[in-house]
Design an enzyme around this catalytic site. Sequence first.
Site, PDB file in Angstrom:
ATOM      1  N   SER A 129      38.017  56.288  42.794  1.00 61.74           N
ATOM      2  CA  SER A 129      38.789  55.049  42.772  1.00 61.74           C
ATOM      3  C   SER A 129      40.074  55.068  43.571  1.00 61.74           C
ATOM      4  O   SER A 129      40.709  54.028  43.750  1.00 61.74           O
ATOM      5  CB  SER A 129      39.103  54.656  41.327  1.00 61.74           C
ATOM      6  OG  SER A 129      37.932  54.251  40.668  1.00 61.74           O
TER       7      SER A 129
ATOM      8  N   SER B   6      38.542  51.637  42.153  1.00 65.46           N
ATOM      9  CA  SER B   6      39.233  50.596  41.424  1.00 65.46           C
ATOM     10  C   SER B   6      40.670  50.356  41.894  1.00 65.46           C
ATOM     11  O   SER B   6      41.323  49.404  41.462  1.00 65.46           O
ATOM     12  CB  SER B   6      39.262  50.950  39.929  1.00 65.46           C
ATOM     13  OG  SER B   6      39.987  52.157  39.719  1.00 65.46           O
TER      14      SER B   6
ATOM     15  N   LYS C 122      49.493  50.364  40.785  1.00 65.88           N
ATOM     16  CA  LYS C 122      48.240  49.853  40.241  1.00 65.88           C
ATOM     17  C   LYS C 122      48.456  49.317  38.827  1.00 65.88           C
ATOM     18  O   LYS C 122      49.156  49.939  38.017  1.00 65.88           O
ATOM     19  CB  LYS C 122      47.208  50.984  40.243  1.00 65.88           C
ATOM     20  CG  LYS C 122      45.816  50.587  39.799  1.00 65.88           C
ATOM     21  CD  LYS C 122      44.864  51.772  39.932  1.00 65.88           C
ATOM     22  CE  LYS C 122      43.450  51.430  39.514  1.00 65.88           C
ATOM     23  NZ  LYS C 122      42.526  52.580  39.681  1.00 65.88           N
TER      24      LYS C 122
END
Length: 508
Positions: free
Chosen positions: A229, A205, A127
Amino acid sequence: MPSLPPLSASRRSFLRTAAVGTAALAIASRLTSTTARAATTTASTDPTTDILYMSATKLAGLIREKKVSAVEATKAYLARINAVNGKLNAIVALCAERALLEAKEADASLAKGKILGPLHGVPFTIKDSLETEGVVSTTGTVGRANFIPGKDATVVARCRAAGAILLGKSNTPEFTLGGGDRGTYNLVYGQTYNPYNLAHTPRGSSGGAGAIVAAGGSAFDIGSDFGGSIRSPAHACGITGIKPTLGRVSRAGHVPGYGGAWDTYQELGPLARRIEDLALITGIIHGEDFLDPLAATLPLEDYRSVDLKKLRVAYYLDNKLVTPTPETLEAMKAALKAIEGSVASIKEDFHGGDAEWNEISGKLLRADGGAWKQRLLTKHGSKQASPGFANGMGGESIISSDFTAMIEKRDDLRSRLLGWFENYDVILCPTNAFPAPALEKPVPGKAGYTSIYNLTGWPAAVVRAGTAKAEGLPIGVQVIARPFREDVVFAVAAKIEAATGGYVKPVI
């Protein structure tokens, strides 16, 4: 094989290849003490035969057995990224040349009888909120559009020390909080799409992570979870993901980092296609690093040794805020059926904390009028915030006595929930009330069943248990256990996965 070409500039999304330099961190120099702490290699139960869709655990075994080379696996994943990313916009930076160089080094090491660790030669992505040495790390904010760190985040360093090969970065909203109704979107790279239905979001996210792992472009990813997330993208993209116990995994090198009024909500954990991978990777990345003050090294037991017949399970179908869709309830019924007869007891019971927590957290996040958000923007040189991140900025702050009163209410709720959990070992509930929302039709703002477990800090994982047939979208259920009992989470989730089939590759 040369690095992959950049995506079309007309899509306002660019792939950047970090300089290889002097062999770009030779593998031998990465063998640190973390390897000795890493999870032991285990046999895989995944029947999948395609390199792109099998578990990381199985792929690691095939590489160690020299049935697949690290170069072969790396090339396959890079080719898959090139094939699907134009539609998904899930990968926003590549380090292809370095990855191929490290794959060659991994194969050469294995030829000499030297295994680098339990992830030897396995390609992965990270990420974009996690810093990566030599690879652009923007955390989705314009002020870091060209920022290249000189050091890996702790979880990245530990994966690489265990032999894994970094392919590139997956998309995230600004500072992991700015996606709004778009799920995973920012002003640097734009929108990420769901691999099961491109008209829908992958949520966020860790939406880039969820999308690329589901699409077969990465063996696994590491995400962050401030209120769901990791778990919401795992649900939306039909894969598995875990938010470990608070303190299990260091957050050093994540932006935003540890510390501050909301320190105890943010946790890091893996996203993968199979539960066995969550167990393997958590065993590699966990433990203190003398950077994150909350990170601690505590035993992580083998989930295969858990006696399911001793487990008391509580479940609930409705958190009294948003009632799940009928197909979400069907997925819950499938999950309950999967463990029926294998556990000591199953009882419908709800702790009742969601409504109270939503009220408290909503006030806390806006308590200083958005000053904490402005500090993040200023610190990282961003003069423009994404619409989702700007939400809540510029409001009126509250007086300090009201703020401290809310902190006391928060901690009282946390204690009451722990007391309720004394009667159970496991909680089973929906992840979200809806499958992944359409970009043109966002779901209600309180559709998640996840953020309450950021308050408690308990380990919580998601496993696919159903499908929303009209849209072809996956539905995941959430498995929660007591603090530092990730082994129990994995054991129950693996049982559900075996019964329902778990991950199913998308048509993309």
